[in-house]
Design an enzyme around this catalytic site. Structure first.
Site, short mmCIF file in Angstrom:
data_model
loop_
_atom_site.label_atom_id
_atom_site.label_comp_id
_atom_site.label_asym_id
_atom_site.label_seq_id
_atom_site.Cartn_x
_atom_site.Cartn_y
_atom_site.Cartn_z
N HIS A 193 0.83 -1.22 0.00
CA HIS A 193 0.00 0.00 0.00
C HIS A 193 0.86 1.25 0.00
O HIS A 193 0.44 2.28 0.54
CB HIS A 193 -0.97 0.01 1.21
CG HIS A 193 -2.13 -0.92 1.03
ND1 HIS A 193 -3.41 -0.49 0.83
CD2 HIS A 193 -2.19 -2.27 1.00
CE1 HIS A 193 -4.22 -1.53 0.70
NE2 HIS A 193 -3.49 -2.64 0.80
N GLY A 196 -6.57 -14.78 -6.97
CA GLY A 196 -7.00 -13.91 -5.86
C GLY A 196 -6.27 -14.23 -4.57
O GLY A 196 -6.73 -13.89 -3.49
N ASP A 208 3.04 -4.92 -8.77
CA ASP A 208 2.86 -6.29 -9.26
C ASP A 208 3.39 -6.45 -10.69
O ASP A 208 4.08 -7.42 -11.01
CB ASP A 208 1.37 -6.67 -9.25
CG ASP A 208 0.73 -6.39 -7.91
OD1 ASP A 208 1.46 -6.31 -6.91
OD2 ASP A 208 -0.51 -6.24 -7.87
C1 GLA Z 1 -2.18 -4.72 -5.00
C2 GLA Z 1 -1.89 -3.62 -6.02
C3 GLA Z 1 -0.44 -3.16 -5.88
C4 GLA Z 1 -0.14 -2.76 -4.45
C5 GLA Z 1 -0.56 -3.87 -3.49
C6 GLA Z 1 -0.43 -3.46 -2.07
O1 GLA Z 1 -1.44 -5.86 -5.27
O2 GLA Z 1 -2.09 -4.08 -7.32
O3 GLA Z 1 -0.19 -2.10 -6.76
O4 GLA Z 1 -0.75 -1.54 -4.15
O5 GLA Z 1 -1.90 -4.27 -3.70
O6 GLA Z 1 0.88 -3.18 -1.80
#
Ligand code: GLA
Length: 448
Positions: A49, A154, A219
């Site tokens: 986050h 998920g 990600d």
């Molecule tokens: C998800 C979002 C990422 C990141 C994470 C939390 O995976 O796609 O961009 O914000 O949550 O770190």
């Protein structure tokens, strides 16, 4: 009766998975696949986050990931099918007018469907091709795709980004001059670091502008730019990456992702809600990006100063942009302390922290502190994740934390190999849906 081995989710043998997928493709579409592309899932040592606040994240690619077999079409259509039983609803056809943000906004396609990640990526590659002719997608390009994944869907291990990144490589290979010039595995050597960065950014656009999930790029960067054996220290101010060795830790320890079996959905409201709280706090502080609230090498005292400033500015306020002031402060606290933890890990793993002993136990402490912050400040944890963390620590883990966006997903555990049998037995008692994945820092997305 289940054996302990049954809780492990293996990454499988890529060549076998590929050849199965290619024969299924032939059955499904009545013609041969032109190739297969793979993109990995990810774990993250720290930096949850905060990618969308320009903080630092420390992801690594898993050996588990998503495979896409594909062949081109010349009518602009996408025909898509996944072999994942939980998502499979036969072949989905996406027509050219259903591709892109405008189509998504007008509700022409089925909202929330996994195919958006794929069609969104085709749209985003077309956009990228406008400024980079080598990536220009032929006007009537379309494709048949068959997808299979060794990631829990998920599970907080970035199954969405793996799907996006494998798909964008397929489209690049089959629909652009770059792909024509670099057939099959030649693509891997031809892709520069800069190309990979641009492709990751295109996948982010697909997820934000088409799917409508507030991803911050962690990600897609991990999937597209990871290095085998390394943690990627990702500075989200400019998306520069520094590969860091974690061999020192992995010599005596293992990193395990514990999939709790509680699936999350990123596109739902809770993730966006947490992000909005932190963004309201950022605006109150008069900043465009929260990372700028802290110095280059931040310490705890810097966090306290920013929180004092927040308290001063919020003193007379009942709400902050219609949100609870206390909730915004907790999100702020999470983001700032998470930034401090990330910088600390970066220095620790860069070998810049001279004299650090017991590196694994320091990393473990940072993991666990990260979890507490996810639980109490970000408030994105959930009962099973908290229980998995407690259980791992009780079984002698150096540290454990929830990773990913939260509200479901996986816990990352750092533990000695000797303690693993007791840990797996204890986890099996918590829930029959728990699965374990060995986190072996692996290579980025590639043509197979
Ligand atoms: C998800 C979002 C990422 C990141 C994470 C939390 O995976 O796609 O961009 O914000 O949550 O770190």
């Amino acid at each position: 009766m289940r054996t302990t081995d049954a809780v492990w989710l293996a990454p499988g043998e890529p060549q076998e998975i590929q050849s199965d997928l290619v024969s299924r493709f032939q059955q499904e579409y009545g013609r041969a696949a032109s190739g297969t592309w793979f993109a990995p899932g990810r774990a993250n040592l720290n930096g949850e986050h905060i990618d969308f606040h320009a903080g630092r994240c420390l992801p690594m690619a898993l050996a588990h990931g998503t495979y896409v077999a594909a062949a081109p079409r010349t009518d602009g259509q996408l025909r898509l099918r996944t072999l994942d039983a939980s998502l499979d609803d036969g072949i989905t056809t996406v027509t050219p007018d259903q591709i892109g943000p405008a189509a998504a906004a007008s509700g022409q396609d089925v909202s929330g469907h996994w195919s958006h990640y794929v069609s969104g990526v085709l749209w985003a590659l077309r956009e990228l091709g406008r400024s980079q002719p080598a990536f220009a997608v032929d006007a009537d390009f379309g494709a048949d795709l068959l997808v299979v994944s060794t990631l829990p869907i998920g599970g907080g291990l970035s199954s969405s980004a793996a799907l996006e990144c494998a798909s964008i490589l397929a489209f690049l290979a089959l629909g652009t001059p770059f792909g024509q010039d670099n057939p099959l595995q030649d693509l891997n050597a031809a892709l520069t670091r800069e190309n990979r960065k641009d492709l990751a950014a295109a996948c982010v656009r697909a997820e934000v502008e088409v799917v409508g999930a507030g991803t911050g790029g962690l990600d897609q960067t991990a999937a597209m730019r990871a290095r085998p054996g390394k943690v990627l220290s990702l500075d989200c101010r400019d998306f520069s990456v520094t590969p860091l060795d974690i061999g020192c830790i992995l010599r005596g320890y293992r990193l395990i992702a514990v999939d709790t079996g509680e699936a999350h959905r990123l596109a739902d409201g809770q993730f966006g809600d947490r992000r909005a709280d932190a963004e309201a706090a950022t605006r109150l502080l008069g900043l465009d990006r929260l990372r700028d609230a802290l110095p280059e090498q931040p310490r705890k005292a810097d966090v306290s100063h920013v929180l004092e400033e927040f308290d001063r500015l919020a003193e007379q306020l009942e709400t902050l942009d219609g949100r609870s002031v206390e909730a915004c402060r907790r999100r702020l606290h999470h983001a700032l302390t998470e930034m401090v933890r990330s910088e600390k890990l970066h220095h620790l793993l860069s070998g810049e922290a001279y004299g650090v002993r017991h590196i694994a136990s320091t990393v473990g402490d940072i993991l666990t502190a990260g979890h507490m912050s996810m639980r109490d400040d970000a408030e994105v944890s959930f009962d099973i994740a908290d229980l998995v963390v407690e259980t791992a620590l009780a079984q002698g883990a150096e540290g454990a934390r929830l990773i990913g966006g939260g509200f479901g997903g996986s816990v990352l555990v750092l533990i000695t190999p000797a303690a693993i049998p007791k840990l797996t037995a204890a986890l099996e008692r918590i829930s029959r849906r728990i699965r374990l994945l060995d986190v072996a820092p692996s290579a980025a997305a590639q043509a197979l």
